[in-house]
Write a protein that holds these residues in place. Sequence first.
Motif, PDB file in Angstrom:
ATOM      1  N   ILE A  50      14.110  64.666  -4.122  1.00  0.00           N
ATOM      2  CA  ILE A  50      13.464  63.493  -4.717  1.00  0.00           C
ATOM      3  C   ILE A  50      12.366  63.012  -3.769  1.00  0.00           C
ATOM      4  O   ILE A  50      12.595  62.900  -2.560  1.00  0.00           O
ATOM      5  CB  ILE A  50      14.500  62.374  -4.953  1.00  0.00           C
ATOM      6  N   ALA A  51      11.183  62.746  -4.307  1.00  0.00           N
ATOM      7  CA  ALA A  51      10.077  62.266  -3.467  1.00  0.00           C
ATOM      8  C   ALA A  51      10.340  60.826  -3.032  1.00  0.00           C
ATOM      9  O   ALA A  51      11.015  60.065  -3.727  1.00  0.00           O
ATOM     10  CB  ALA A  51       8.767  62.352  -4.243  1.00  0.00           C
ATOM     11  N   THR A  52       9.795  60.454  -1.872  1.00  0.00           N
ATOM     12  CA  THR A  52      10.061  59.116  -1.333  1.00  0.00           C
ATOM     13  C   THR A  52       8.776  58.339  -1.077  1.00  0.00           C
ATOM     14  O   THR A  52       7.765  58.896  -0.661  1.00  0.00           O
ATOM     15  CB  THR A  52      10.830  59.201   0.000  1.00  0.00           C
ATOM     16  N   VAL A  53       8.867  57.037  -1.324  1.00  0.00           N
ATOM     17  CA  VAL A  53       7.774  56.123  -1.002  1.00  0.00           C
ATOM     18  C   VAL A  53       8.323  55.055  -0.076  1.00  0.00           C
ATOM     19  O   VAL A  53       9.320  54.401  -0.398  1.00  0.00           O
ATOM     20  CB  VAL A  53       7.209  55.437  -2.270  1.00  0.00           C
ATOM     21  N   ALA A  54       7.687  54.906   1.078  1.00  0.00           N
ATOM     22  CA  ALA A  54       8.070  53.828   1.993  1.00  0.00           C
ATOM     23  C   ALA A  54       7.127  52.661   1.780  1.00  0.00           C
ATOM     24  O   ALA A  54       5.980  52.847   1.380  1.00  0.00           O
ATOM     25  CB  ALA A  54       7.973  54.309   3.435  1.00  0.00           C
ATOM     26  N   VAL A  55       7.634  51.449   2.017  1.00  0.00           N
ATOM     27  CA  VAL A  55       6.745  50.297   2.123  1.00  0.00           C
ATOM     28  C   VAL A  55       6.871  49.812   3.559  1.00  0.00           C
ATOM     29  O   VAL A  55       7.890  50.027   4.199  1.00  0.00           O
ATOM     30  CB  VAL A  55       7.119  49.165   1.135  1.00  0.00           C
ATOM     31  N   TYR A  56       5.826  49.195   4.056  1.00  0.00           N
ATOM     32  CA  TYR A  56       5.896  48.740   5.449  1.00  0.00           C
ATOM     33  C   TYR A  56       4.994  47.555   5.697  1.00  0.00           C
ATOM     34  O   TYR A  56       4.010  47.339   4.999  1.00  0.00           O
ATOM     35  CB  TYR A  56       5.569  49.888   6.409  1.00  0.00           C
ATOM     36  N   SER A  57       5.397  46.786   6.692  1.00  0.00           N
ATOM     37  CA  SER A  57       4.595  45.635   7.103  1.00  0.00           C
ATOM     38  C   SER A  57       3.669  46.073   8.222  1.00  0.00           C
ATOM     39  O   SER A  57       3.810  47.167   8.778  1.00  0.00           O
ATOM     40  CB  SER A  57       5.514  44.527   7.615  1.00  0.00           C
ATOM     41  N   GLU A  58       2.759  45.192   8.586  1.00  0.00           N
ATOM     42  CA  GLU A  58       1.817  45.507   9.670  1.00  0.00           C
ATOM     43  C   GLU A  58       2.543  45.818  10.970  1.00  0.00           C
ATOM     44  O   GLU A  58       2.066  46.614  11.776  1.00  0.00           O
ATOM     45  CB  GLU A  58       0.836  44.346   9.860  1.00  0.00           C
ATOM     46  N   ALA A  59       3.711  45.209  11.162  1.00  0.00           N
ATOM     47  CA  ALA A  59       4.455  45.458  12.405  1.00  0.00           C
ATOM     48  C   ALA A  59       5.061  46.859  12.422  1.00  0.00           C
ATOM     49  O   ALA A  59       5.451  47.355  13.475  1.00  0.00           O
ATOM     50  CB  ALA A  59       5.560  44.415  12.561  1.00  0.00           C
ATOM     51  N   ASP A  60       5.158  47.490  11.270  1.00  0.00           N
ATOM     52  CA  ASP A  60       5.875  48.763  11.145  1.00  0.00           C
ATOM     53  C   ASP A  60       4.964  49.962  10.887  1.00  0.00           C
ATOM     54  O   ASP A  60       5.434  51.017  10.468  1.00  0.00           O
ATOM     55  CB  ASP A  60       6.897  48.665  10.001  1.00  0.00           C
ATOM     56  N   ALA A  61       3.670  49.798  11.152  1.00  0.00           N
ATOM     57  CA  ALA A  61       2.731  50.882  10.814  1.00  0.00           C
ATOM     58  C   ALA A  61       3.119  52.210  11.460  1.00  0.00           C
ATOM     59  O   ALA A  61       2.903  53.275  10.887  1.00  0.00           O
ATOM     60  CB  ALA A  61       1.310  50.483  11.213  1.00  0.00           C
ATOM     61  N   ARG A  68       8.988  37.471   4.652  1.00  0.00           N
ATOM     62  CA  ARG A  68       8.637  36.690   3.457  1.00  0.00           C
ATOM     63  C   ARG A  68       7.339  37.205   2.826  1.00  0.00           C
ATOM     64  O   ARG A  68       7.154  37.166   1.621  1.00  0.00           O
ATOM     65  CB  ARG A  68       8.457  35.221   3.845  1.00  0.00           C
ATOM     66  N   GLU A  69       6.438  37.670   3.690  1.00  0.00           N
ATOM     67  CA  GLU A  69       5.125  38.118   3.201  1.00  0.00           C
ATOM     68  C   GLU A  69       5.046  39.625   2.999  1.00  0.00           C
ATOM     69  O   GLU A  69       3.992  40.164   2.732  1.00  0.00           O
ATOM     70  CB  GLU A  69       4.042  37.675   4.183  1.00  0.00           C
ATOM     71  N   SER A  70       6.162  40.322   3.183  1.00  0.00           N
ATOM     72  CA  SER A  70       6.138  41.779   3.006  1.00  0.00           C
ATOM     73  C   SER A  70       7.431  42.262   2.334  1.00  0.00           C
ATOM     74  O   SER A  70       7.483  42.357   1.109  1.00  0.00           O
ATOM     75  CB  SER A  70       5.902  42.481   4.348  1.00  0.00           C
ATOM     76  N   TYR A  71       8.472  42.496   3.114  1.00  0.00           N
ATOM     77  CA  TYR A  71       9.699  43.095   2.563  1.00  0.00           C
ATOM     78  C   TYR A  71      10.434  42.196   1.571  1.00  0.00           C
ATOM     79  O   TYR A  71      11.302  42.656   0.842  1.00  0.00           O
ATOM     80  CB  TYR A  71      10.649  43.494   3.698  1.00  0.00           C
ATOM     81  N   PRO A  73      17.008  49.264  -2.937  1.00  0.00           N
ATOM     82  CA  PRO A  73      16.752  48.078  -2.111  1.00  0.00           C
ATOM     83  C   PRO A  73      17.359  48.147  -0.711  1.00  0.00           C
ATOM     84  O   PRO A  73      17.111  47.248   0.093  1.00  0.00           O
ATOM     85  CB  PRO A  73      17.422  46.967  -2.928  1.00  0.00           C
ATOM     86  N   GLY A  74      18.180  49.174  -0.425  1.00  0.00           N
ATOM     87  CA  GLY A  74      18.855  49.211   0.875  1.00  0.00           C
ATOM     88  C   GLY A  74      19.835  48.063   0.996  1.00  0.00           C
ATOM     89  O   GLY A  74      20.466  47.679   0.002  1.00  0.00           O
ATOM     90  N   TYR A  75      19.979  47.505   2.186  1.00  0.00           N
ATOM     91  CA  TYR A  75      20.793  46.285   2.331  1.00  0.00           C
ATOM     92  C   TYR A  75      19.962  45.232   3.045  1.00  0.00           C
ATOM     93  O   TYR A  75      18.930  45.518   3.645  1.00  0.00           O
ATOM     94  CB  TYR A  75      22.104  46.553   3.048  1.00  0.00           C
ATOM     95  N   GLY A  76      20.413  43.989   2.945  1.00  0.00           N
ATOM     96  CA  GLY A  76      19.603  42.884   3.439  1.00  0.00           C
ATOM     97  C   GLY A  76      18.420  42.698   2.500  1.00  0.00           C
ATOM     98  O   GLY A  76      18.449  43.162   1.349  1.00  0.00           O
ATOM     99  N   PHE A  77      17.386  42.015   2.981  1.00  0.00           N
ATOM    100  CA  PHE A  77      16.176  41.771   2.183  1.00  0.00           C
ATOM    101  C   PHE A  77      16.500  41.443   0.715  1.00  0.00           C
ATOM    102  O   PHE A  77      17.221  40.496   0.455  1.00  0.00           O
ATOM    103  CB  PHE A  77      15.203  42.939   2.310  1.00  0.00           C
ATOM    104  N   LEU A  78      16.008  42.253  -0.239  1.00  0.00           N
ATOM    105  CA  LEU A  78      16.148  41.889  -1.655  1.00  0.00           C
ATOM    106  C   LEU A  78      17.357  42.528  -2.330  1.00  0.00           C
ATOM    107  O   LEU A  78      17.499  42.465  -3.546  1.00  0.00           O
ATOM    108  CB  LEU A  78      14.867  42.299  -2.400  1.00  0.00           C
ATOM    109  N   SER A  79      18.246  43.124  -1.524  1.00  0.00           N
ATOM    110  CA  SER A  79      19.311  43.940  -2.128  1.00  0.00           C
ATOM    111  C   SER A  79      20.279  43.140  -2.995  1.00  0.00           C
ATOM    112  O   SER A  79      20.886  43.693  -3.908  1.00  0.00           O
ATOM    113  CB  SER A  79      20.080  44.690  -1.042  1.00  0.00           C
TER     114      SER A  79
END
Length: 666
Positions: A28-39, A59-62, A82-88
């Motif tokens: 399965i293909a994967t798409v990551a999202v990331y914040s500026e701190a995680d480039a 609040r402004e990213s994940y 959604p993984g865990y934490g954040f919006l899960s």
Amino acid sequence: MKKIEKILIANRGEIACRVMRTCRMLGIATVAVYSEADAAALHVEMADEAVLIGPAPARESYLDTAKILAAAQQTGADAIHPGYGFLSENAGFAEAVVKAGLVFIGPPASAIRAMGGKSESKMLMEKAKVPLVPGYHGEKQDEKLLKAEAEKIGYPVLIKASAGGGGKGMRVVESAKEFSEALAGAQREAKSSFGNEKVLIEKYLVNPRHVEIQVFADQKGNAVYLFERDCSVQRRHQKVLEEAPAPGLSQATREKMGKAAVAAALAIDYVGAGTVEFLLDAKENFYFMEMNTRLQVEHPVTEMITGLDLVEWQIRVAEGEKLPLAQKDLKINGHAFEARLYAEDPSRDFLPGAGQIGFLRYPMESAQDDHQVVRVDTGVREAPFGDGDVISIYYDPMIAKIISWGKDRAAALKNMQDALDNTYIAGPKTNINFLRALTKNKDFAAGKVNTHFIADHHDALLPEKSAPANETLALAALGILTERGERISDDPWGDLSSWRIGGGAADTFTFKSGEKEYPIVISYPDLQITLPDGETLRADYAGSSFDRGFAAQLDGKRYDAVVYRDGLHAHVMYAGHNEELVYLDPLHAGEGDEETSGRLTAPMPGKVVAVRVKAGAKVTKGQALVIVEAMKMEHTITAPVDGVVAAVNANVGDQVSEKHELIALK
Ligand code: MV4
């Protein structure tokens, strides 16, 4: 049934990497999202595609639903994990994902909502005949009624915030005369933490265990349990060490708890991976606490004892498939532990840490007879050329999960001890030595765990800093010698000493630990090391064993060591040891270390929320001077000694960086 071909992982770090590992295996293909701190983060590197979704604050990213959905549309992902934490466990997010025409890899929004409130979920569980702690969880909240309920339950009782979690808004009440004050306190805390002062009252269980059941349900109404995990060993209401199965749990109780957990899932039309948490008392009575409607951090221990891939199950269920196995096909094989390596300072009440990883070597992942024995789940690495990942203040300070398996508890524990002994890390303060002490503790080895384990074993697990061992000092000195010698040859010590013949016949290396100085003498050419207590050790160079490390023979015993230097600090690491010494480098004489200089600095980046003193004030040792808030916690900076405030460099509301000088003391 619709095959999922591309998944966007709405998360970061270890869990994002974990989900991608299974996706890769399933094609399965994967798409990551990331914040500026995680480039430059590992989860971005691992993904097939990655989308920048905003600045570092979550609040402004994940946590930004719109940005995540836009990233999914833009990349043509057909599902979101959604993984865990954040919006899960955000029902609104689950709903928005489905509304956007995507698959949410998790339960339906209705099931998330059903378990969202403590009182409401307990009402539902009562109906489903899942055992609850005797208590009151009704709507009425007047003091007289609550007190009468407490009386009915019988003291001691526990007042809990209905919207709560993490121990906030919780008060133990031993007797009726303490009730009113405790209630007011719990309500105040509930209001300020959750914006809702509703409470519930329960019988207070003394020293319970935290035992949770992994459940799985498909879209066709089937549900199974994948046995239990014991997560009793916690600090600050956060898990540090988990295991499966729960030590000593009887088969009869296991089955009863499993069936109760399945009943809980069925009662709310659950789909996917979920966890039903119970408190377990000494007589194996168990009581529902809450249900987590997501995959959990500690899911690997369940994978290790069942041989299953829970992320694969999540994806299959989301595709509409039937559960791969029925209850009768599920078996426990052996025992597993998970230890969470955190950037934190156990000696300062587990204060979360941040900063750049300087040196990092995880234990080798290994297998035995086709069964994985050591597994490391992480999103953090020491990037090449010493440019290590940064543990950021913006996110959870977990660095890695070390997971072990064995045919029984003793074997799994031995494998965990070895894995932790072979974890080398320097940079921010970590709990590595704490984890080692925990897994070597006799009561822990005997399986005597409960939710008060860390508090009850505080002194054994968090010993006062003791004098460094002689081999630590010897290796520290040899580390400095290696640093010098590396510039000249492959046999740094031998060539250094022959090169010196005719020059000095010995060198002294002085280290400081606590208040004491430890001079170590190395004489040439025989490499005789004389320790401060008079002991001598003969050293032989045994090669550069691994990256930036060296192997030494000390009186014939082999050590694989790394001495990582961060300014004056020398982190001495060898199997089972991780110690920070100050190297009194003669080339940098006069650069005193901070502790003695009267400069009080921010322990981590954060916001100043209180300043309690003014310049010129007399202060006494232990007095609170400044409070800095970081990662939702308050950290009090206290006076290390009696003195006078020379300067205050902090104002309420200031954003301060790590090591920013807040107060100067005279
Ligand atoms: C309890 C309890 C004893 N009796 N409820 C703490 C956090 C919240 N989620 C539930 N907690 C507890 N509830 C009753 N009736 C003891 C705890 C508790 C605890 C529970 C699980 C894991 C660690 C804990 C640490 C301290 C207290």
